[in-house]
Enzyme design. Structure first.
Site, PDB file in Angstrom:
ATOM      1  N   ASN A  36       0.903  -1.258  -0.076  1.00  0.00           N
ATOM      2  CA  ASN A  36       0.001  -0.189  -0.093  1.00  0.00           C
ATOM      3  C   ASN A  36       0.706   1.263   0.112  1.00  0.00           C
ATOM      4  OD1 ASN A  36      -2.526   1.122   0.154  1.00  0.00           O
ATOM      5  ND2 ASN A  36      -2.480   1.540   2.166  1.00  0.00           N
ATOM      6  N   GLY A  83       0.472  -2.978   8.440  1.00  0.00           N
ATOM      7  CA  GLY A  83      -1.009  -3.564   8.470  1.00  0.00           C
ATOM      8  C   GLY A  83      -1.813  -3.094   7.332  1.00  0.00           C
ATOM      9  N   TYR A 150     -11.292  -4.467  10.752  1.00  0.00           N
ATOM     10  CA  TYR A 150     -10.231  -3.759  10.855  1.00  0.00           C
ATOM     11  C   TYR A 150      -9.777  -3.304  12.160  1.00  0.00           C
ATOM     12  CZ  TYR A 150      -7.687   0.680  11.237  1.00  0.00           C
ATOM     13  OH  TYR A 150      -6.723   1.556  11.668  1.00  0.00           O
ATOM     14  N   ASP A 296     -21.332   4.605  11.288  1.00  0.00           N
ATOM     15  CA  ASP A 296     -20.829   5.912  11.486  1.00  0.00           C
ATOM     16  C   ASP A 296     -21.135   6.624  12.605  1.00  0.00           C
ATOM     17  OD1 ASP A 296     -18.783   5.725   9.214  1.00  0.00           O
ATOM     18  OD2 ASP A 296     -19.961   7.167   8.054  1.00  0.00           O
TER      19      ASP A 296
END
Length: 339
Positions: A36, A83, A150, A296
């Site tokens: 990433n 990660g 996550y 959220d």
């Protein structure tokens, strides 16, 4: 001066922490599998710091490369960023996240102990609080029900490291729960380059500003906040980087588990962020209001007072500087590290 292994050191937060470590007089070794991030960041880090940084391309789950790093370098402490971090992807691919984030951290801790390195700074997240039902978030709040694999992976690693320290008191475990890092290095040479469509607000705004996306999606304008949009605690990535260095310097030789929030203690709304970016860039950011996303929260922010008392750190950069530095990065590097 210490020699620090930075896992995930070519990523967004890792690379800025490398700069801060070197500026503070420490030596750095980077391990990253580049899943990433980009190898092209390394010459930019050299330009900023004036130093060639030893780099190992590899995975924290690979015991062989970890053993080689510890054999070839006298490492004093590890700052562990490596990660996976996309919330949506973690829901779709939970096994991938638990393998990388949880199994990888366990392998790293085992190989550190094997090499006699008992100090780690772990990149955790405010997501581990879940929804405690009140703000600000303080370190004595228990971990909550995380809304994604996550977040669960971060909470699991915190628990694993805490249990390891209880069993072996030689360890210093520094667990940093941070809030919403944005901004970029003031040089404009390094910043955030997400793969694909960004998951976070400011990279999404930057993609719209660069003409890569037509408009911003604002998820929900009916929250119980002053303007109806969600509010978050935004922190400049260089403040966050300096927080890692301060925590490592204050606590790496102090046995125990040290849990610290890294946040500003202030919350800004989505619309406030849009307006601040427009002011910094001179652009207009078109947006469309869409329904709320599941999970959220309306508003959350840190109580940074305990961290200040423990390590003498607090944020220094305001929202204006976060936006100016973000705009400098994206305008100088519309294609990120591919330019």
């Amino acid at each position: 001066m210490k020699k620090i292994l930075v896992t995930g050191g070519t990523g967004f937060i890792g690379s800025h922490t490398v700069v801060s470590l070197l500026k503070s007089g420490h030596q750095v070794v980077i391990l990253d599998n580049l899943c990433n991030s980009s190898i092209n960041i390394l010459p930019r880090l050299k330009t900023i710091t004036g130093q060639e940084i030893p780099f190992y391309q590899g995975d924290i789950r690979d015991r062989e490369i970890l053993r080689r790093i510890f054999a070839e370098n006298r490492i004093d402490s590890v700052i562990h960023f490596a990660g996976l971090k996309a919330v949506g992807e973690s829901v779709a691919e939970p096994m991938k996240y638990y393998d990388n984030n949880v199994s990888g951290s366990l392998v790293l801790a085992e190989e550190m102990a094997r090499a006699g390195v008992f100090s780690i700074v772990f990149s955790s997240s405010a997501t581990v609080y879940g929804d405690p039902g009140k703000v600000p978030y303080t370190e004595d709040m228990p971990p909550g029900d995380t809304t994604s694999p996550y977040g669960a992976s971060k909470s699991m690693v915190e628990r694993i490291l805490t249990d390891i320290q209880k069993a072996d008191p030689r360890w210093s475990m520094i667990l940093l729960r941070y809030f919403n890092p944005i901004g970029a290095h003031e040089s404009g040479l390094i910043g955030e380059q997400p793969n694909g469509i960004p998951n976070n607000l400011l990279p999404y705004i930057c993609q719209v500003a660069a003409g890569k996306l037509p408009q911003l999606a604002v998820f929900g304008d009916d929250y119980p906040t002053p303007d109806g949009t969600g509010m978050r605690d935004y922190i400049h990535v260089m403040d966050l980087a300096e927080g890692h260095v301060a925590a490592m310097q204050a606590k790496s030789n102090v046995a125990g588990t040290h849990l610290l929030n890294l946040g500003s203690g202030r919350a800004s709304s989505v619309l406030e962020i849009i307006r601040a970016f427009e002011a910094a860039s001179g652009l207009t950011i078109p947006y469309e209001v869409k329904p709320r996303r599941a999970g959220d929260l309306a508003c959350f922010y840190a109580d940074p007072s305990y961290t200040k008392a423990q390590i003498g750190w607090q944020t220094q950069r305001d929202l204006t500087q976060m936006m100016e530095d973000s705009w400098r990065w994206v305008s100088n590097n519309p294609n990120g590290y591919d330019d």
